[in-house]
Design a protein around this motif. Structure first.
Motif, short mmCIF file in Angstrom:
data_model
loop_
_atom_site.label_atom_id
_atom_site.label_comp_id
_atom_site.label_asym_id
_atom_site.label_seq_id
_atom_site.Cartn_x
_atom_site.Cartn_y
_atom_site.Cartn_z
N PHE A 5 0.83 -1.21 0.00
CA PHE A 5 0.00 0.00 0.00
C PHE A 5 0.86 1.26 0.00
CE2 PHE A 5 -2.21 -3.44 2.25
CZ PHE A 5 -3.26 -3.65 1.35
N ASP A 6 2.07 1.12 -0.53
CA ASP A 6 2.96 2.27 -0.61
C ASP A 6 2.59 3.14 -1.80
OD1 ASP A 6 3.79 0.07 -2.27
OD2 ASP A 6 5.56 1.25 -2.79
N SER A 7 3.10 4.35 -1.80
CA SER A 7 2.95 5.26 -2.94
C SER A 7 4.30 5.35 -3.64
CB SER A 7 2.51 6.66 -2.46
OG SER A 7 1.27 6.59 -1.80
N PRO A 8 4.47 4.68 -4.78
CA PRO A 8 5.79 4.64 -5.42
C PRO A 8 6.27 5.98 -5.93
CG PRO A 8 4.13 3.65 -6.83
CD PRO A 8 3.45 3.92 -5.52
N ILE A 352 -8.12 -0.55 2.81
CA ILE A 352 -7.00 -1.45 3.06
C ILE A 352 -7.46 -2.66 3.87
CG2 ILE A 352 -4.84 -1.69 4.37
CD1 ILE A 352 -3.99 1.02 3.36
N ASP A 353 -8.36 -2.46 4.82
CA ASP A 353 -8.92 -3.59 5.57
C ASP A 353 -9.60 -4.58 4.61
OD1 ASP A 353 -8.17 -2.46 8.02
OD2 ASP A 353 -10.07 -1.40 8.23
N VAL A 354 -10.32 -4.05 3.64
CA VAL A 354 -11.02 -4.89 2.67
C VAL A 354 -10.03 -5.70 1.84
CG1 VAL A 354 -12.40 -4.79 0.56
CG2 VAL A 354 -13.06 -3.43 2.54
N VAL A 355 -8.99 -5.03 1.32
CA VAL A 355 -7.99 -5.72 0.49
C VAL A 355 -7.28 -6.80 1.30
CG1 VAL A 355 -5.83 -5.41 -0.77
CG2 VAL A 355 -7.66 -3.72 -1.01
N SER A 372 -3.82 -11.96 -8.91
CA SER A 372 -3.59 -11.81 -10.35
C SER A 372 -3.40 -10.36 -10.76
CB SER A 372 -4.74 -12.45 -11.15
OG SER A 372 -5.99 -11.98 -10.74
N PHE A 373 -3.65 -9.43 -9.85
CA PHE A 373 -3.35 -8.00 -10.02
C PHE A 373 -3.64 -7.34 -8.68
CE2 PHE A 373 -7.66 -8.89 -11.26
CZ PHE A 373 -8.42 -7.90 -10.67
N ASP A 374 -3.18 -6.12 -8.50
CA ASP A 374 -3.47 -5.41 -7.27
C ASP A 374 -4.98 -5.23 -7.12
OD1 ASP A 374 -0.93 -5.08 -6.23
OD2 ASP A 374 -0.57 -3.20 -7.30
N THR A 375 -5.51 -5.67 -6.00
CA THR A 375 -6.95 -5.59 -5.78
C THR A 375 -7.43 -4.14 -5.81
OG1 THR A 375 -7.01 -7.63 -4.49
CG2 THR A 375 -8.79 -6.05 -4.10
N ILE A 376 -8.50 -3.92 -6.54
CA ILE A 376 -9.15 -2.61 -6.59
C ILE A 376 -10.28 -2.63 -5.56
CG2 ILE A 376 -10.51 -1.02 -8.01
CD1 ILE A 376 -9.08 -2.38 -10.46
N ALA A 377 -10.19 -1.78 -4.56
CA ALA A 377 -11.24 -1.66 -3.55
C ALA A 377 -11.55 -0.18 -3.40
CB ALA A 377 -10.80 -2.28 -2.22
N GLY A 378 -12.50 0.29 -4.20
CA GLY A 378 -12.82 1.71 -4.23
C GLY A 378 -14.16 1.99 -3.59
N SER A 379 -14.15 2.73 -2.51
CA SER A 379 -15.40 3.08 -1.83
C SER A 379 -15.84 4.48 -2.24
CB SER A 379 -15.22 3.01 -0.31
OG SER A 379 -14.34 4.03 0.13
N THR A 391 -3.63 3.26 -1.35
CA THR A 391 -2.35 3.43 -0.67
C THR A 391 -2.63 3.92 0.75
OG1 THR A 391 -2.06 5.77 -1.28
CG2 THR A 391 -1.29 4.10 -2.86
N GLU A 392 -1.57 3.99 1.55
CA GLU A 392 -1.73 4.52 2.91
C GLU A 392 -2.27 5.95 2.87
OE1 GLU A 392 -1.40 2.88 5.60
OE2 GLU A 392 -0.16 1.13 5.14
N GLU A 393 -1.91 6.69 1.82
CA GLU A 393 -2.35 8.08 1.72
C GLU A 393 -3.79 8.21 1.26
OE1 GLU A 393 0.50 6.94 0.51
OE2 GLU A 393 1.90 7.91 1.93
N THR A 394 -4.26 7.29 0.41
CA THR A 394 -5.61 7.42 -0.15
C THR A 394 -6.64 6.57 0.58
OG1 THR A 394 -5.34 5.60 -1.73
CG2 THR A 394 -4.60 7.80 -2.43
N ASP A 395 -6.18 5.72 1.51
CA ASP A 395 -7.08 4.79 2.21
C ASP A 395 -8.29 5.53 2.78
OD1 ASP A 395 -7.99 2.40 3.26
OD2 ASP A 395 -6.80 2.60 5.10
N ARG A 396 -9.46 5.02 2.46
CA ARG A 396 -10.70 5.71 2.82
C ARG A 396 -11.59 4.78 3.64
NH1 ARG A 396 -15.87 6.61 0.78
NH2 ARG A 396 -16.57 8.80 0.85
N ALA A 397 -12.23 5.31 4.63
CA ALA A 397 -13.17 4.53 5.44
C ALA A 397 -14.48 4.33 4.68
CB ALA A 397 -13.44 5.23 6.77
N LEU A 398 -15.02 3.11 4.77
CA LEU A 398 -16.32 2.83 4.16
C LEU A 398 -17.41 3.54 4.95
CD1 LEU A 398 -14.45 0.64 2.96
CD2 LEU A 398 -16.35 -0.96 3.15
N ARG A 399 -18.41 4.03 4.22
CA ARG A 399 -19.49 4.76 4.87
C ARG A 399 -20.83 4.19 4.42
NH1 ARG A 399 -17.04 10.72 3.29
NH2 ARG A 399 -15.09 10.51 4.45
#
Length: 605
Positions: A5-8, A352-355, A372-379, A391-399
């Motif tokens: 979950f780093d930001s390269p 991140i919890d979801v992934v 098979s690829f980086d999991t997409i978990a977009g809330s 990433t750690e910077e974009t991690d968002r809480a589910l609402r």
């Protein structure tokens, strides 16, 4: 964890790196330089060493390129990345450009003067790309100059090349031994009166020799080159030591050579030499021409045989999807339980919890080799970023009241999976349900269709979009891509796409994934994998050869997001039959609590 979950990169790194690149351009008297997201093998995914586009611009998408001029720099991305690119690059230094709507040649011609010189690395661009670009630019007086890579000169901590060991992939799982595959390629060459084929694509090489590797994250392929001769004999060029564990597997008819021997070997082969202009680097063509070797352009001879799966591969991937489906259902049951708890203000659940949780459920199968690829978990609004990577910077809480889009897959020894489910967190809104149901109707249309032999993905793609079009909506990506078996999660040449003209054939695996995205609000995508098969016979039908799709993915579709009033009777029947099959196939594989969840999730509508 397979996923990090780093930001390269960061947007602020772009301007000084751009300045360093322009200094090299000035030293070489160049007015422009092209920076593709590609490596010398021209596969879709690249190793950290080859992330030149990301290093320069900050953009981490899996497709795109940059064109750097002395006074401006364009980052070309397709519709999947229009939101992502704006978040990742410094737009004061780099200008996002809609591609392919804007052609690179037109963009360059508008900004460069006659006699301008544009540099490119001949190992990182295909023959077809440069031919097309030259044809458009030469009448404008703009020259293309091949040169060693300027990014490599200014990237001080560029990672080392990957050197993962190569392993054997059993003929039992492949359904064919590699000698049989090489003989098929030899017959193809013989029929075309060609002496040798040049292979540069990692997945073609992995398929041909029944080998796997670890040079690319999440895709089990080795880096290398190969020459396959009309006798069936072959030469494999890889980093020394990588193939030591598979020498016996490869046998006497496959000579393993150092990777640096590939270029000299091209000057010694007897033509005609088969070169795929859509995947072979320009440098391959130059080396052959310099040695005056006769060239015969033709498709990579592994592409179509690789796409048509054997019975063993289909049986293996069928089981892999059942295993993966059970892991997904355990995850979705867990997610629903955690989402219900979010009504308590003290509870928190993030992307991140979801992934992390989903990868854990797949690991519990004891068969997972990688994701098979980086999991997409977009809330919420992150779901509108088509290829979002948390990433750690974009991690968002589910609402509660929002949607969560989860697109993920696993690499198993017997198959590669790819599945997307969009789920409601709490009570969805009416607009959520209306948009979701339109997407579902498109997915069902592809799943149910019968089509004549000879049709391609471009012919079927509109079926998935029609319900959205009627509402003035659409999505900016293809409806589906080809999928390998313990190989690439994206595989050609087949696809469900407006641009794909490859006829679909039995044994080809594709994704079926229409979507809808509203920037700043939500994203929706529903994805199953399907395989082409001969269609069942129908009484009274014309004597015409017809194909249909068999579903591979068995995971419930969120009933809470379905507006049943928008579905036809046939669509309701398909959905209820699908859910009954999910319950039958997956239910016995689940824990007691997940089985109870599945029984509710698959109730008829």
């Amino acid at each position: 964890m397979f996923q990090t979950f780093d930001s390269p990169t960061r947007p602020d790194q772009g301007p000084p790196r751009l300045e360093a690149l322009r200094a090299q351009m000035a030293a070489e008297n160049l007015d422009g330089f092209l920076v593709p997201r590609a490596d010398v093998h021209r596969g879709e995914y690249v190793a950290p060493r080859d992330e030149r586009l990301s290093w320069l611009t900050g953009f981490t998408g899996s497709a795109g390129f940059a064109a750097v001029l002395t006074d401006q720099a364009g980052v070309f991305v397709d519709g999947r990345y229009t939101v992502q690119v704006k978040a990742q690059v410094d737009t004061t230094a780099f200008t996002p450009v809609a591609w392919p709507e804007t052609k690179l040649a037109d963009w360059l011609a508008e900004r460069l003067h006659a006699n301008a010189r544009v540099g490119f690395d001949p190992w990182l661009h295909t023959v077809a790309e440069i031919e097309e670009l030259r044809e458009a630019l030469e009448p404008k007086g703009i020259g293309l100059i091949d040169i060693d890579n300027l990014i490599d000169r200014v990237w001080p901590d560029q990672p080392a090349p990957p050197a993962a060991p190569i392993t054997a992939h059993s003929a039992e799982l492949a359904g064919r031994d590699h000698r049989d595959k090489r003989q098929e390629v030899a017959r193809t060459l013989g029929e075309a009166r060609q002496k040798v084929a040049v292979l540069t694509l990692p997945d073609s090489i992995a398929w041909l020799f029944n080998i796997r590797g670890g040079d690319i994250a999440h895709t089990p392929v080795p880096h290398g080159f190969a020459l396959v001769f009309d006798s069936g004999r072959a030469e494999l060029f890889v980093t020394p030591g990588k193939a030591d564990g598979v020498l016996e597997h490869l046998g006497d008819e496959v000579a393993v050579q150092p990777a640096e021997g590939f270029a000299p070997a091209l000057s010694q082969v007897e033509g005609p030499v088969r070169v795929d202009r859509r995947s072979a680097p320009v440098e391959v063509l130059r080396l052959l021409e310099e040695a005056e070797v006769e060239i015969a352009f033709g498709e990579d001879p592994c592409l179509r045989p690789k796409a048509i799966k054997t019975e063993a591969e289909l049986a293996g991937t069928t089981e892999a999807h059942l295993r993966d489906g059970a892991a997904m259902c355990e995850f979705l049951a867990w997610l629903d339980e955690r989402a219900d708890a979010l009504s308590d203000p003290s509870e928190r659940l993030t992307e991140i919890d979801v992934v992390t949780a989903l990868e854990g459920f797949r690991r519990e199968t004891n068969m997972l080799r990688d994701i098979s690829f980086d999991t997409i978990a977009g809330s919420g609004p992150n779901g509108a970023i088509v290829h979002y990577r948390v990433t750690e910077e974009t991690d968002r809480a589910l609402r509660r009241g929002e949607l969560l889009l989860v697109d993920s897959g696993g690499q198993y020894p017997d198959g590669t999976t790819d599945i997307t489910r969009t789920v409601a967190i709490g009570q969805p809104g009416a607009e959520h349900r209306a948009c979701f149901t339109r997407v579902l109707r498109g997915m069902i249309a592809i799943s149910r269709t019968r089509f004549p032999k000879g049709l391609a993905g471009r012919d079927l793609d509109p079926l998935a979009r029609a319900p959205l079009w009627l509402a003035g909506q659409d999505y900016n990506h293809g409806t589906g891509h080809g999928v390998g078996t313990f190989l690439g999660v994206h595989e050609g040449p087949q696809a469900l796409s407006r641009r794909n003209e490859v006829p679909l054939e039995p044994g080809m695996i594709l994704s079926n994934e229409p979507g809808y995205y509203r920037e700043g609000a939500f994203g929706i995508r529903i994805e199953n994998l399907i395989v082409v098969e001969p269609a069942p016979e129908l009484a009274g039908a014309d004597p015409r050869e017809m194909y249909a799709f068999r579903t591979l993915t068995w995971v419930p579709i969120d009933r809470r997001l379905i507006n049943a009033a928008m579905l036809s009777a046939e669509e309701c029947d398909w959905l209820n039959d699908y859910h009954a099959a999910v319950a039958e196939r997956i239910g016995p594989r689940l824990s007691e609590s997940a089985a109870a969840w599945l029984a509710e999730a698959t109730r008829p509508i």
